[in-house]
Design a protein around this motif. Structure first.
Motif, PDB file in Angstrom:
ATOM      1  N   UNK A 125       0.989  -1.124  -0.030  1.00 41.34           N
ATOM      2  CA  UNK A 125       0.183   0.132  -0.034  1.00 41.34           C
ATOM      3  C   UNK A 125       0.954   1.317  -0.065  1.00 41.34           C
ATOM      4  N   UNK A 126       1.171   1.725  -1.322  1.00 39.91           N
ATOM      5  CA  UNK A 126       2.309   2.962  -1.158  1.00 39.91           C
ATOM      6  C   UNK A 126       1.796   3.539  -2.379  1.00 39.91           C
ATOM      7  N   UNK A 127       2.501   4.819  -2.302  1.00 37.82           N
ATOM      8  CA  UNK A 127       2.367   5.971  -3.443  1.00 37.82           C
ATOM      9  C   UNK A 127       2.994   5.525  -4.771  1.00 37.82           C
ATOM     10  N   UNK A 163      -7.510  -9.517   4.538  1.00 37.81           N
ATOM     11  CA  UNK A 163      -8.342 -10.858   5.296  1.00 37.81           C
ATOM     12  C   UNK A 163      -8.546 -11.789   4.295  1.00 37.81           C
ATOM     13  N   UNK A 164      -9.040 -11.143   2.927  1.00 40.22           N
ATOM     14  CA  UNK A 164      -9.218 -12.201   1.842  1.00 40.22           C
ATOM     15  C   UNK A 164      -7.920 -12.969   1.304  1.00 40.22           C
ATOM     16  N   UNK A 165      -6.896 -12.178   1.265  1.00 39.64           N
ATOM     17  CA  UNK A 165      -5.381 -12.745   0.924  1.00 39.64           C
ATOM     18  C   UNK A 165      -4.865 -13.582   1.920  1.00 39.64           C
ATOM     19  N   UNK A 166      -5.305 -13.349   3.031  1.00 34.58           N
ATOM     20  CA  UNK A 166      -4.633 -13.685   4.295  1.00 34.58           C
ATOM     21  C   UNK A 166      -3.088 -13.433   4.395  1.00 34.58           C
ATOM     22  N   UNK A 167      -2.933 -12.195   4.118  1.00 32.38           N
ATOM     23  CA  UNK A 167      -1.322 -11.745   3.900  1.00 32.38           C
ATOM     24  C   UNK A 167      -1.086 -11.468   5.269  1.00 32.38           C
ATOM     25  N   UNK A 168       0.272 -11.778   5.561  1.00 31.96           N
ATOM     26  CA  UNK A 168       0.803 -11.825   6.857  1.00 31.96           C
ATOM     27  C   UNK A 168       1.840 -10.629   6.941  1.00 31.96           C
ATOM     28  N   UNK A 169       2.083  -9.722   5.805  1.00 34.28           N
ATOM     29  CA  UNK A 169       3.093  -9.061   5.399  1.00 34.28           C
ATOM     30  C   UNK A 169       2.385  -7.808   4.729  1.00 34.28           C
ATOM     31  N   UNK A 170       3.081  -6.618   5.093  1.00 33.23           N
ATOM     32  CA  UNK A 170       2.521  -5.425   4.372  1.00 33.23           C
ATOM     33  C   UNK A 170       3.738  -4.433   4.176  1.00 33.23           C
ATOM     34  N   UNK A 171       3.655  -3.658   3.182  1.00 41.97           N
ATOM     35  CA  UNK A 171       4.606  -2.953   2.759  1.00 41.97           C
ATOM     36  C   UNK A 171       3.881  -1.460   2.430  1.00 41.97           C
ATOM     37  N   UNK A 172       4.291  -0.336   3.141  1.00 38.32           N
ATOM     38  CA  UNK A 172       3.406   0.856   3.011  1.00 38.32           C
ATOM     39  C   UNK A 172       4.691   1.987   3.197  1.00 38.32           C
ATOM     40  N   UNK A 173       4.296   3.312   3.427  1.00 38.14           N
ATOM     41  CA  UNK A 173       5.213   4.290   3.606  1.00 38.14           C
ATOM     42  C   UNK A 173       4.530   5.314   4.398  1.00 38.14           C
ATOM     43  N   UNK A 174       5.267   6.324   4.843  1.00 38.91           N
ATOM     44  CA  UNK A 174       4.385   7.343   5.853  1.00 38.91           C
ATOM     45  C   UNK A 174       3.580   8.072   5.391  1.00 38.91           C
ATOM     46  N   UNK A 175       3.440   8.503   4.077  1.00 42.05           N
ATOM     47  CA  UNK A 175       2.611   9.560   3.394  1.00 42.05           C
ATOM     48  C   UNK A 175       2.899   9.421   2.015  1.00 42.05           C
ATOM     49  N   UNK A 186       0.432   5.318   6.359  1.00 44.86           N
ATOM     50  CA  UNK A 186       0.789   4.497   7.464  1.00 44.86           C
ATOM     51  C   UNK A 186      -0.416   4.459   8.470  1.00 44.86           C
ATOM     52  N   UNK A 187      -0.947   5.629   8.825  1.00 46.69           N
ATOM     53  CA  UNK A 187      -2.390   5.837   9.667  1.00 46.69           C
ATOM     54  C   UNK A 187      -3.508   4.929   8.926  1.00 46.69           C
ATOM     55  N   UNK A 188      -3.519   4.783   7.686  1.00 53.01           N
ATOM     56  CA  UNK A 188      -4.763   4.210   7.389  1.00 53.01           C
ATOM     57  C   UNK A 188      -4.406   2.570   7.403  1.00 53.01           C
ATOM     58  N   UNK A 189      -3.104   2.313   7.266  1.00 55.94           N
ATOM     59  CA  UNK A 189      -2.754   0.831   7.482  1.00 55.94           C
ATOM     60  C   UNK A 189      -2.952   0.381   8.865  1.00 55.94           C
ATOM     61  N   UNK A 190      -2.802   1.281   9.730  1.00 57.93           N
ATOM     62  CA  UNK A 190      -2.621   1.366  11.287  1.00 57.93           C
ATOM     63  C   UNK A 190      -4.345   0.871  11.587  1.00 57.93           C
ATOM     64  N   UNK A 191      -5.215   1.656  10.929  1.00 53.79           N
ATOM     65  CA  UNK A 191      -6.630   1.424  11.170  1.00 53.79           C
ATOM     66  C   UNK A 191      -6.948   0.004  10.802  1.00 53.79           C
ATOM     67  N   UNK A 192      -6.657  -0.260   9.398  1.00 50.44           N
ATOM     68  CA  UNK A 192      -6.920  -1.297   8.789  1.00 50.44           C
ATOM     69  C   UNK A 192      -6.659  -2.679   9.355  1.00 50.44           C
ATOM     70  N   UNK A 193      -5.303  -2.567  10.182  1.00 53.03           N
ATOM     71  CA  UNK A 193      -4.851  -3.879  10.758  1.00 53.03           C
ATOM     72  C   UNK A 193      -5.401  -4.095  12.154  1.00 53.03           C
ATOM     73  N   UNK A 194      -6.374  -3.217  12.555  1.00 56.68           N
ATOM     74  CA  UNK A 194      -6.884  -3.418  13.739  1.00 56.68           C
ATOM     75  C   UNK A 194      -7.776  -4.668  13.978  1.00 56.68           C
ATOM     76  N   UNK A 195      -8.320  -5.122  12.412  1.00 56.96           N
ATOM     77  CA  UNK A 195      -8.940  -6.372  12.116  1.00 56.96           C
ATOM     78  C   UNK A 195      -8.246  -7.510  11.709  1.00 56.96           C
TER      79      UNK A 195
END
Length: 638
Positions: A125-127, A163-175, A186-195
């Protein structure tokens, strides 16, 4: 060794005929030009009734070896990737093939150090930064399955996909930077990973230097991990041709996204073949695809297709209107772009700024133009041809889908004829046909129109086609193979003329039934957009007491249009003239904008609900490019 490049219309016809008469020999000749770690012995096995498609099934390879390693003996110091940042005053970054190869190996080692194994799913999840390309290729190098999520999706959308992919690893950036905005990622990823408590590691790139929350034990910095590995040497993992390469999610009719799966061997062959044939890429040219890598266009024609061809590919972080509406043309001049591949939505948007933006900007390096994403209307095609191509550049109007992996129907640049608003001829290997709703093939050309119309299907497999929908193969069957027996159904309608040229009319579910007449919304939109006072339009159906379905048009007009009643009458007169009185819009609403995703796709689902008066069930509009547009449309609904 390279595969044969089509060089004339007659050559196209001969190659196409061979691809139909002896497809296995045809694709064997092409596939042999790639590097295989273990050669295949069987080209194709297929069954559309219980969908199973296998290309080069016992062959072994790694796509990054074909994208990078095989070019090093003769292209090590040639440019592979050019990065144009959002802010034109910031430094351009370039990577030679040797440099990109080393960066990919370094990040491959980072992934291995974090426990990523062959077959693991990695969500990205990156720009639009070079590290996105590096991450994609690093996943492919070690045999992990990458699933890129467009950097404009909401936390819930990300949660659904992880969840659909059962992805245990995520790559992102600050903004990410987007025009004059900073988009937090990154804040959006933080929210997404709550579940998603099963996610083990989140690798975070510092890009915009925005403050972020880093969770101990889970979150790690890209830069620190890259420093730790130094100069890595990671050999390419041995992959079976039918091993999954990536999952890319598309919106489903049920609301749940579909994880389209593409595999290593067939996708590689198709992405490279279509890139070279459609754009007729020439050595040392610079190819600029304006798409986001979060979509299939970016996968196939920013990353894989160009790099497989040993080409120079440009990725752009920003938007076409920042810092002004001449940004694309500045990039063309600055980098001497030779091939420009963009969307009709972008073209129509830029049309509203007039032609003054071209003054003082040198576009003479351009050789080929392309469009992708939706059928292009004639007015936009002509504007593109005249103002960007100076009537000197062939325009390839490409039709394809996430599920097809690459271009399916298109003219070949400078080789086969182009025709405004027509995708024209199928590529070799593609066997389309038009059927009615019962699945009976339509072949009889209407004497009055000169066309035959029907639902567009494909009757034979091609190397780049999807293999399944991740975790739900039955859904793959019901979506693509169940509608018509032994056919892949594209979901689109099309016209075909007597010479075999195709014009896509849009999604079949966007076909209206007005008084028993089937009318494509794209067809009506094209007619409306031909009016001199119209910038862009979207057409949907709504319940009509007499006609069954009425036509509701949402129309953006030029600023100098003051008499709205008059222009509404003019628009219907234009529709009547171009299609017929039956296609006149029953309701026309002049709007300042249309609800679009951040990739530029018009959300007709929302417009349909507005037209039908279902204002309480519009769904989440927060992820739209401009959510305020929906409120305005609802307020002034006709």
């Amino acid at each position: 060794m390279k595969f044969h490049r089509i060089n004339s219309l007659e050559d196209y016809k001969a190659q196409y005929q061979r691809s139909v008469e002896n497809p296995e020999a045809f694709w064997d000749d092409i596939a042999k030009t790639f590097t295989w770690q273990k050669p295949y012995t069987k080209v194709l096995q297929w069954d559309f009734q219980h969908p199973s498609i296998q290309w080069f099934a016992d062959g072994e390879l790694n796509i990054t070896e074909n994208c990078l390693d095989r070019h090093l003996p003769h292209k090590a110091n040639q440019t592979a990737l050019v990065f144009e940042p959002n802010d034109p005053s910031q430094k351009v970054r370039t990577y030679t093939y040797a440099e990109l190869h080393q960066e990919v190996m370094n990040f491959s080692q980072v992934l291995l150090n974090q426990g990523v194994l062959k077959g693991d799913r990695v969500c990205i999840y990156m720009g639009m930064v070079p590290e996105l390309t590096i991450a994609v290729l690093a996943c492919a190098r070690i045999g992990a399955i990458h699933s890129v999520i467009f950097g404009g999706f909401s936390a819930q959308s990300i949660t659904d996909r992880i969840i659909d992919a059962q992805a245990e690893f995520v790559i992102t950036q600050d903004a990410a930077y987007r025009g004059n905005k900073i988009i937090p990622l990154k804040p959006v990823i933080d929210d997404a990973l709550l579940k998603c408590d099963f996610v083990q590691k989140v690798i975070v790139l510092t890009h915009a230097k925005e403050p972020v929350n880093m969770l101990k034990g889970r979150d790690i910095w890209w830069e620190e991990e890259m420093e730790l590995v130094g100069k890595a040497n990671v050999p390419p993992a041995i992959m079976n041709a039918e091993d999954p390469l990536f999952i890319l999610y598309t919106s489903g009719s049920t609301g749940k996204p579909k994880g389209v799966v593409h595999t290593c061997g067939g996708y590689m062959v198709w992405a490279n073949y279509t890139f070279e044939q459609v754009f007729q890429y020439q050595e040392n040219e610079l190819h600029f695809c304006t798409a986001d890598i979060g979509w299939i266009t970016g996968h196939s024609y920013i990353v894989y297709g160009p790099l497989l061809a040993g080409a120079k590919t440009l990725m752009f972080e920003g938007i076409p209107t920042y810092p002004d509406a001449g940004r694309f043309w500045d990039i063309v001049e600055k980098h001497n772009v030779n091939i420009l591949y963009t969307a009709p939505t972008a073209i129509r948007s830029l049309m509203t700024f007039g032609t003054g933006v071209f003054e003082g900007r040198d576009l003479s390096s351009l050789r080929v133009l392309g469009t992708v994403g939706e059928p292009i209307n004639e007015e936009a095609w002509n504007w593109y041809d005249e103002n960007v191509g100076k009537k000197n550049c062939p325009i390839v109007d490409t039709w394809w889908q996430t599920e097809t992996g690459g271009v399916m129907i298109s003219n070949l640049a400078g080789i086969t004829p182009s025709r405004p608003a027509w995708a024209t001829l199928p590529l070799p290997g593609i066997q389309p046909l038009l059927v009615d709703e019962k699945g009976i093939e339509n072949t009889e050309i209407n004497a009055e129109t000169g066309f035959v119309h029907g639902n567009l299907c494909i009757k034979f497999p091609w190397p780049g086609m999807l293999r399944t929908t991740y975790g739900d193969h039955h859904r793959c069957y019901t979506n693509y193979f169940a509608t018509y027996e032994n056919l892949y159904f594209t979901g689109d309608g099309a016209y075909r003329d007597s010479e075999g040229n195709y014009r896509i009319t849009g999604r079949v579910d966007d076909v209206l039934n007005v008084s028993g007449h089937r009318i494509g919304t794209a067809e009506v939109e094209n007619a409306i957009n031909m009016h001199v006072g119209v910038v862009e339009s979207a057409v949907v159906g709504y319940p009509h007491d007499i006609k069954g379905q009425g036509i509701y048009a949402f129309v953006i007009c030029t600023d100098h249009t003051h008499d709205k009643d008059l222009i509404k009458r003019d628009i219907n007169e234009t529709i009547s003239r171009l299609i017929g009185p039956i296609a006149k819009a029953d309701k026309i609403q002049i709007v300042s904008g249309l609800p679009k995703t951040r990739s530029g796709k018009i959300m007709r689902r929302i417009l349909r609900k507005i037209a039908e008066g279902e204002l309480q069930s519009l769904g989440d509009t927060s992820t739209l490019l401009d959510p305020g547009v929906v409120e305005e449309i609802v307020k002034f609904r006709v």
